[in-house]
Design a protein around this motif. Structure first.
Motif, mmCIF file in Angstrom:
data_model
loop_
_atom_site.group_PDB
_atom_site.id
_atom_site.type_symbol
_atom_site.label_atom_id
_atom_site.label_comp_id
_atom_site.label_asym_id
_atom_site.label_seq_id
_atom_site.Cartn_x
_atom_site.Cartn_y
_atom_site.Cartn_z
ATOM 1 N N ILE A 127 0.858 -1.192 0.000
ATOM 2 C CA ILE A 127 0.000 0.000 0.000
ATOM 3 C C ILE A 127 0.895 1.243 0.000
ATOM 4 O O ILE A 127 1.320 1.723 1.061
ATOM 5 N N PRO A 128 1.232 1.755 -1.195
ATOM 6 C CA PRO A 128 2.176 2.872 -1.280
ATOM 7 C C PRO A 128 1.785 4.072 -0.423
ATOM 8 O O PRO A 128 2.657 4.729 0.157
ATOM 9 N N GLU A 129 0.482 4.341 -0.276
ATOM 10 C CA GLU A 129 0.052 5.493 0.552
ATOM 11 C C GLU A 129 0.493 5.298 2.003
ATOM 12 O O GLU A 129 0.849 6.247 2.686
ATOM 13 N N TRP A 130 0.446 4.063 2.465
ATOM 14 C CA TRP A 130 0.889 3.770 3.845
ATOM 15 C C TRP A 130 2.401 3.991 3.956
ATOM 16 O O TRP A 130 2.895 4.537 4.942
ATOM 17 N N GLY A 131 3.128 3.577 2.933
ATOM 18 C CA GLY A 131 4.571 3.813 2.921
ATOM 19 C C GLY A 131 4.873 5.300 2.995
ATOM 20 O O GLY A 131 5.701 5.739 3.800
ATOM 21 N N GLU A 132 4.180 6.066 2.162
ATOM 22 C CA GLU A 132 4.401 7.525 2.149
ATOM 23 C C GLU A 132 4.044 8.136 3.507
ATOM 24 O O GLU A 132 4.729 9.027 3.991
ATOM 25 N N ALA A 133 2.971 7.633 4.118
ATOM 26 C CA ALA A 133 2.527 8.184 5.408
ATOM 27 C C ALA A 133 3.565 7.957 6.502
ATOM 28 O O ALA A 133 3.608 8.688 7.499
ATOM 29 N N ASN A 134 4.416 6.948 6.329
ATOM 30 C CA ASN A 134 5.427 6.650 7.343
ATOM 31 C C ASN A 134 6.678 7.509 7.248
ATOM 32 O O ASN A 134 7.414 7.645 8.227
ATOM 33 N N LYS A 135 6.940 8.067 6.070
ATOM 34 C CA LYS A 135 8.168 8.862 5.913
ATOM 35 C C LYS A 135 8.229 10.035 6.905
ATOM 36 O O LYS A 135 9.247 10.203 7.596
ATOM 37 N N PRO A 136 7.170 10.867 7.025
ATOM 38 C CA PRO A 136 7.257 11.983 7.980
ATOM 39 C C PRO A 136 7.378 11.540 9.429
ATOM 40 O O PRO A 136 7.941 12.268 10.255
ATOM 41 N N LYS A 137 6.901 10.330 9.746
ATOM 42 C CA LYS A 137 7.037 9.842 11.133
ATOM 43 C C LYS A 137 8.513 9.648 11.472
ATOM 44 O O LYS A 137 8.974 9.982 12.562
ATOM 45 N N ALA A 138 9.262 9.079 10.517
ATOM 46 C CA ALA A 138 10.698 8.867 10.741
ATOM 47 C C ALA A 138 11.415 10.214 10.879
ATOM 48 O O ALA A 138 12.245 10.392 11.777
ATOM 49 N N ILE A 139 11.063 11.148 10.012
ATOM 50 C CA ILE A 139 11.711 12.471 10.050
ATOM 51 C C ILE A 139 11.404 13.189 11.358
ATOM 52 O O ILE A 139 12.290 13.791 11.978
#
Ligand SMILES: N[C@@H](CCC(=O)N[C@@H](CS)C(=O)NCC(=O)O)C(=O)O
Length: 203
Positions: A127-139
């Motif tokens: 689910i690419p949207e879920w992947g994208e949603a996780n990027k700002p969490k790491a940052i």
């Protein structure tokens, strides 16, 4: 004993770096994860979750979960202490180890597994949207970490620990996950560079 190893994959690497820091050598059984070797009988019969790393003891007992494997070696050979020393030191390492895993390694892994085309057969459904949603969490977590590292050398204090290993490998994993460490996070960059300069980083 033997350690079933997954090469470049981040969790097997956590254990190899830990062992290198301890100066412990364990016979490795290399598993070609790119060819889905971890889904074959050799691994599946030992770990029904079909994940690596796994440690098999001489009596056939299997330990999975990178941190559990590291904990086993810490108890066998306490020095150098990589899970902290004393009540407070151990609690702080545990705290930072979990923070690194839950707030950094996990979102980076989610970004990689849900976005990278090579992971399509690994992460079902992808689910690419879920992947994208996780990027700002790491940052977001890296900003917190940068503040923390302003006045200490390592994640959990003045001594290198398993929390640093998890953090270093999570940041290395950001490259294939296509997430950048923000330029302005000088403390994170300094800390990561120092960890990468240790011989264990190449394990
Ligand atoms: N929580 C486990 C995670 C193990 C794990 O997910 N390992 C990955 C390699 S980094 C794996 O085996 N993936 C196989 C798959 O997803 O099919 C640990 O800390 O060891």
């Amino acid at each position: 004993m033997k350690l079933f190893d997954g090469g470049k994959a981040p969790n097997p690497r956590r254990v190899r770096v830990f062992l290198a820091e301890k100066g412990i050598e364990v016979p490795l059984v290399p598993v070609d994860m790119g060819a889905f070797g971890h889904r074959e009988e050799q691994v599946a019969s030992r770990n029904p979750l079909r994940r690596l790393p796994l440690l098999e003891l001489d009596d056939g007992t299997v330990i999975t979960e990178s941190v559990a494997i590291c904990r086993y070696f810490e108890e066998l050979q306490p020095a150098p202490a990589l899970f902290g020393t004393g009540a407070l030191g151990k609690a702080l390492v545990e705290m930072w180890q979990r923070r690194m895993e839950l707030n950094l390694m996990s979102p980076v892994a989610q970004a990689f597994r849900h976005i990278h085309p090579a992971m399509k057969e690994w992460e079902v459904p992808q689910i690419p949207e879920w992947g994208e949603a996780n990027k700002p969490k790491a940052i977001e977590f890296l900003h917190l970490l940068d503040n923390e590292l302003a006045d200490r050398e390592f994640a959990a204090g003045d001594a290198y620990s398993i929390a640093d290993i998890t953090g270093m490998i999570a940041i290395d994993f950001m490259k294939p996950a296509r997430v950048q460490v923000p330029e302005e996070l000088a403390n994170v960059r300094r800390w990561h560079a120092a960890l990468r300069a240790r011989p264990s980083a190449d394990a």
